[in-house]
Write a protein that holds these residues in place. Structure first.
Motif, PDB file in Angstrom:
ATOM      1  N   GLY A  33       0.207  -0.708  18.662  1.00 20.92           N
ATOM      2  CA  GLY A  33      -0.377   0.498  18.094  1.00 20.92           C
ATOM      3  C   GLY A  33      -1.003   1.440  19.092  1.00 20.92           C
ATOM      4  O   GLY A  33      -1.547   2.472  18.711  1.00 20.92           O
ATOM      5  N   ARG A 186       2.007   4.803  14.745  1.00 22.75           N
ATOM      6  CA  ARG A 186       0.801   3.992  14.564  1.00 22.75           C
ATOM      7  C   ARG A 186       0.872   3.209  13.254  1.00 22.75           C
ATOM      8  O   ARG A 186       0.410   2.067  13.185  1.00 22.75           O
ATOM      9  CB  ARG A 186      -0.434   4.879  14.623  1.00 22.75           C
ATOM     10  CG  ARG A 186      -0.743   5.377  16.046  1.00 22.75           C
ATOM     11  CD  ARG A 186      -2.119   6.023  16.140  1.00 22.75           C
ATOM     12  NE  ARG A 186      -2.500   6.254  17.520  1.00 22.75           N
ATOM     13  CZ  ARG A 186      -2.558   7.447  18.108  1.00 22.75           C
ATOM     14  NH1 ARG A 186      -2.246   8.527  17.410  1.00 22.75           N
ATOM     15  NH2 ARG A 186      -2.909   7.575  19.369  1.00 22.75           N
ATOM     16  N   GLY A 189       2.645   0.164  13.834  1.00 16.00           N
ATOM     17  CA  GLY A 189       2.048  -0.763  14.786  1.00 16.00           C
ATOM     18  C   GLY A 189       2.809  -0.859  16.090  1.00 16.00           C
ATOM     19  O   GLY A 189       2.711  -1.852  16.823  1.00 16.00           O
TER      20      GLY A 189
END
Length: 374
Positions: A33, A186, A189
């Protein structure tokens, strides 16, 4: 306390071409992330580092690990398709003979229904739900970029490697597409390694910046740290214009037209550079009857004469020829400030935003345990 295994770990990585070392002793880790930017001028080794992480090239020395597993060293290199990495480049590299849906599905494994479900999910996430039957030539640059992102994400890679992926986009589209791209990465991840030569892009996107120069990482840290606490004058100048005032150390301090600066780590006679940004300057009119006095925050003001003033949209850039040595220094002033050429002004600087470095041509750093001689 247990620590998470880095998603990508490059250790003492080097790469030679025809006996010339283009990447030297580079070490870098990425966490799930996390967005890390390799930032530096063209030719400093950024893209070569990315290719070694991808498996397109093998290292001459050092190791590459992904999720704790060795994928490359000087003797072997696992191919890209076995590394769980996604690749995005500035030309998008879409297949012109395949429609959008088949571009995104390329390389996916599983049943037809599983592939179709993943394609539908990703096209919806990038805002292209109704574009599956279109071909790349029917899309705008921003739409092609989003298709490339969907295709790179389709196999759920552990790492996304991006080489200047937004450089071909119109400035009006770039910020929005960058932000949406990061949101999706994000959410997945995915650890991201992004190559760019644009400081603004790195500051906007990165959790961590690795500043490269001549094949080496010279500084690594959060964007604010890299900007506010540069390792040297070149690092400071990479992010914006800087002013440089030279001085010589005497009694562990340096006298300048802007007052004394403490230089405790340098021996007497060492040449130093006082570096500060134009936006950290203050300008006042030269009123001989009511002089501007020194302050703790801004130090001693120095006199100069305006040689150029330009309005930059939301601020003005004023260039001065300084009385003390004829050097040219710049100051940024909010709003409109356009003094005529030849106007005398006094310039002062934010001392807490000034940086003191040894001159690049010498670094006579003193040993704190030296004893003074009689």
């Amino acid at each position: 306390m247990l620590t998470a295994t880095p998603r990508l770990e490059m250790t003492q990585l080097s790469r030679d071409y025809d006996g010339v070392r283009v990447v030297s002793d580079l070490s870098l880790t990425l966490s799930p992330g996390e967005v890390t930017c390799l930032l530096g001028p063209s030719g400093c080794g950024k893209s070569t580092t990315l290719r070694m992480a991808a498996g397109v090239e093998g290292p001459s020395a050092g190791t590459v690990n992904i999720d704790g597993e060795r994928v490359a060293d000087a003797s072997f290199s696992l191919p890209p398709e076995q590394r769980s990495v996604g690749l995005m480049f500035q030309d998008f590299a879409l297949f012109p003979h395949l429609d959008v849906a088949r571009n995104v599905a390329f390389g996916l494994k599983g049943s037809r229904s599983e592939k179709a479900a993943r394609v539908t999910e990703l096209l919806d996430r990038v805002g292209l739900s109704n574009y599956g039957t279109k071909f790349p030539h029917q899309l705008s640059g921003g739409e092609q970029q989003r298709v490339a992102l969907a295709r790179a994400l389709a196999p759920r890679p552990a790492i996304m490697l991006m080489d200047e992926p937004f450089s071909g986009l119109d400035n009006r589209l770039r910020d929005g597409i960058r932000d949406r791209t990061l949101d999706i990465l994000r959410e997945e991840g995915t650890a991201v390694l992004l190559v760019t030569h644009e400081p603004d892009e790195a500051m906007r996107m990165a959790d961590k910046i690795a500043l490269m120069r001549d094949g080496r990482i010279v500084q690594i840290g959060a964007p604010y740290t890299i900007y506010a606490k540069p390792v040297d004058q070149k690092a400071a100048a990479f992010f914006s214009d800087v002013n440089v005032v030279h001085g010589v150390v005497q009694d562990r301090q340096t006298e300048t037209p802007f007052g004394l600066f403490l230089t405790p780590g340098l021996v007497d006679g060492a040449d130093v550079e006082i570096v500060f940004r134009p936006q950290h300057c203050r300008l006042d009119f030269d009123r001989k009857d009511t002089p501007v006095h020194p302050t703790v925050e801004h130090g001693v003001p120095a006199r100069g004469t305006v040689i150029r003033a330009r309005f930059m949209g939301n601020q003005s850039l004023v260039e001065l020829e300084m009385d003390h040595d004829g050097s040219l220094l710049k100051a940024v002033v909010p709003g409109v400030f356009m003094p005529p050429v030849g106007t005398p002004l006094v310039l002062s600087l934010r001392r807490d935003h000034a940086h003191v470095f040894p001159c690049a041509t010498q670094s006579r750093v003193s040993n704190p345990w030296d004893t003074p001689k009689d």
